[in-house]
Motif scaffolding. Sequence first.
Motif, mmCIF file in Angstrom:
data_model
loop_
_atom_site.group_PDB
_atom_site.id
_atom_site.type_symbol
_atom_site.label_atom_id
_atom_site.label_comp_id
_atom_site.label_asym_id
_atom_site.label_seq_id
_atom_site.Cartn_x
_atom_site.Cartn_y
_atom_site.Cartn_z
ATOM 1 N N SER A 40 1.468 41.011 27.028
ATOM 2 C CA SER A 40 2.424 40.395 27.952
ATOM 3 C C SER A 40 1.698 39.992 29.239
ATOM 4 N N THR A 43 -0.621 42.633 31.889
ATOM 5 C CA THR A 43 -1.092 43.869 31.248
ATOM 6 C C THR A 43 -2.499 44.251 31.714
ATOM 7 N N GLY A 44 -3.253 43.239 32.116
ATOM 8 C CA GLY A 44 -4.617 43.523 32.570
ATOM 9 C C GLY A 44 -5.692 42.891 31.702
ATOM 10 N N THR A 46 -7.183 39.916 32.120
ATOM 11 C CA THR A 46 -8.253 39.339 32.940
ATOM 12 C C THR A 46 -9.088 40.442 33.581
ATOM 13 N N ALA A 47 -8.430 41.499 34.056
ATOM 14 C CA ALA A 47 -9.166 42.606 34.673
ATOM 15 C C ALA A 47 -10.113 43.255 33.655
ATOM 16 N N ASP A 75 -7.421 32.548 36.682
ATOM 17 C CA ASP A 75 -8.121 33.526 35.845
ATOM 18 C C ASP A 75 -9.546 33.077 35.549
ATOM 19 N N LYS A 168 -4.788 50.356 32.257
ATOM 20 C CA LYS A 168 -4.313 50.957 33.511
ATOM 21 C C LYS A 168 -4.123 52.467 33.393
ATOM 22 N N ALA A 200 -9.693 49.417 33.687
ATOM 23 C CA ALA A 200 -10.657 48.415 34.158
ATOM 24 C C ALA A 200 -10.961 48.665 35.625
HETATM 25 N N1 LIG Z 1 -4.225 50.323 38.537
HETATM 26 C C1 LIG Z 1 -4.711 49.363 37.738
HETATM 27 N N2 LIG Z 1 -4.277 48.099 37.876
HETATM 28 C C2 LIG Z 1 -4.791 47.172 37.041
HETATM 29 C C3 LIG Z 1 -5.746 47.473 36.041
HETATM 30 N N3 LIG Z 1 -6.023 46.346 35.349
HETATM 31 C C4 LIG Z 1 -5.288 45.374 35.924
HETATM 32 N N4 LIG Z 1 -4.542 45.844 36.946
HETATM 33 C C5 LIG Z 1 -3.644 45.104 37.833
HETATM 34 O O1 LIG Z 1 -2.608 44.525 37.055
HETATM 35 C C6 LIG Z 1 -2.281 43.225 37.538
HETATM 36 C C7 LIG Z 1 -2.395 42.202 36.442
HETATM 37 O O2 LIG Z 1 -3.738 42.152 35.993
HETATM 38 P P1 LIG Z 1 -4.341 40.884 35.241
HETATM 39 O O3 LIG Z 1 -5.727 41.229 34.858
HETATM 40 O O4 LIG Z 1 -4.146 39.645 36.045
HETATM 41 O O5 LIG Z 1 -3.382 40.822 33.953
HETATM 42 P P2 LIG Z 1 -3.196 39.660 32.840
HETATM 43 O O6 LIG Z 1 -2.015 38.849 33.262
HETATM 44 O O7 LIG Z 1 -2.931 40.396 31.560
HETATM 45 O O8 LIG Z 1 -4.480 38.871 32.784
HETATM 46 C C8 LIG Z 1 -3.220 42.957 38.711
HETATM 47 O O9 LIG Z 1 -2.554 43.276 39.917
HETATM 48 C C9 LIG Z 1 -4.369 43.920 38.449
HETATM 49 O O10 LIG Z 1 -5.035 44.312 39.633
HETATM 50 C C10 LIG Z 1 -6.206 48.826 35.933
HETATM 51 O O11 LIG Z 1 -7.048 49.211 35.115
HETATM 52 N N5 LIG Z 1 -5.633 49.729 36.805
#
Ligand SMILES: Nc1nc2c(ncn2[C@@H]2O[C@H](COP(=O)(O)OP(=O)(O)O)[C@@H](O)[C@H]2O)c(=O)[nH]1
Length: 223
Positions: A40, A43-44, A46-47, A75, A168, A200
Amino acid sequence: MTPRILEVRKKVLNKNDELARSLRDRFHEAGVFAMNLVSSPGTGKTALLQKTLATMLAHGERVAALVGDLETDNDARRLAESGAPVRQIQTHGCCHLEANMIASHLEGWDLGQIDYLFIENVGNLVCPASYDLGEDIRVALLSVTEGEDKPLKYPAMFHSSDAAVITKMDIAEACDFNRETAVANIHSVRPGMRIFEVSAKKGAGMDAWIDYLMSARKTRFHP
Ligand SMILES: Nc1nc2c(ncn2[C@@H]2O[C@H](COP(=O)(O)OP(=O)(O)O)[C@@H](O)[C@H]2O)c(=O)[nH]1
Ligand SMILES: [Mg+2]
């Protein structure tokens, strides 16, 4: 009316499948191991990829990424900070990536210079399940903030994936995340699926995840 609608959908999917098959052949001829990351929004993905690309590059691995979103190149800019070749695919309203989008965004890249191609799909737990992108493995991500029941609510996505990543983990406790329930739910949809638990942000679990990718590529090309 109904049978005609079904027939059109079937043709669209078949065209995608044909193109995905030819992409898969191109990847294999060039030694490219392709991964399709689905989840979704938020979710993380990109991170996780930021950390994965940076770590693998530091180990001398040849990595590249394509990233899909409806709009913006946010991204791609985040991922390009790693130094890896990255391209953004803007779908302008389409809720998933399709094989033709992958093919057109590979133009000008020498696949012989890439060993790992990461494809971040559009954030969506439904539609991407139906579109083969020519990948070797599909990886479904689930974050601790989403609720342990998502694999049960969106079974096609988890069932069609080869591995799952719970993201996360650093905030699992604050979210009352129930790890055992999440794992049981994933396994009820896809028994025996490999599950990685990562942060991440803090780096926990990253080594096991990257080892898995590297051994999966080895198995694919040097069984
Ligand atoms: N606490 C925490 N936040 C995370 C982690 N990975 C991603 N986030 C946060 O979750 C949000 C969405 O992350 P993103 O990588 O853009 O998700 P994407 O939409 O799936 O690509 C951002 O605010 C990130 O900083 C993690 O390992 N820990
Ligand atoms: Mg993203």
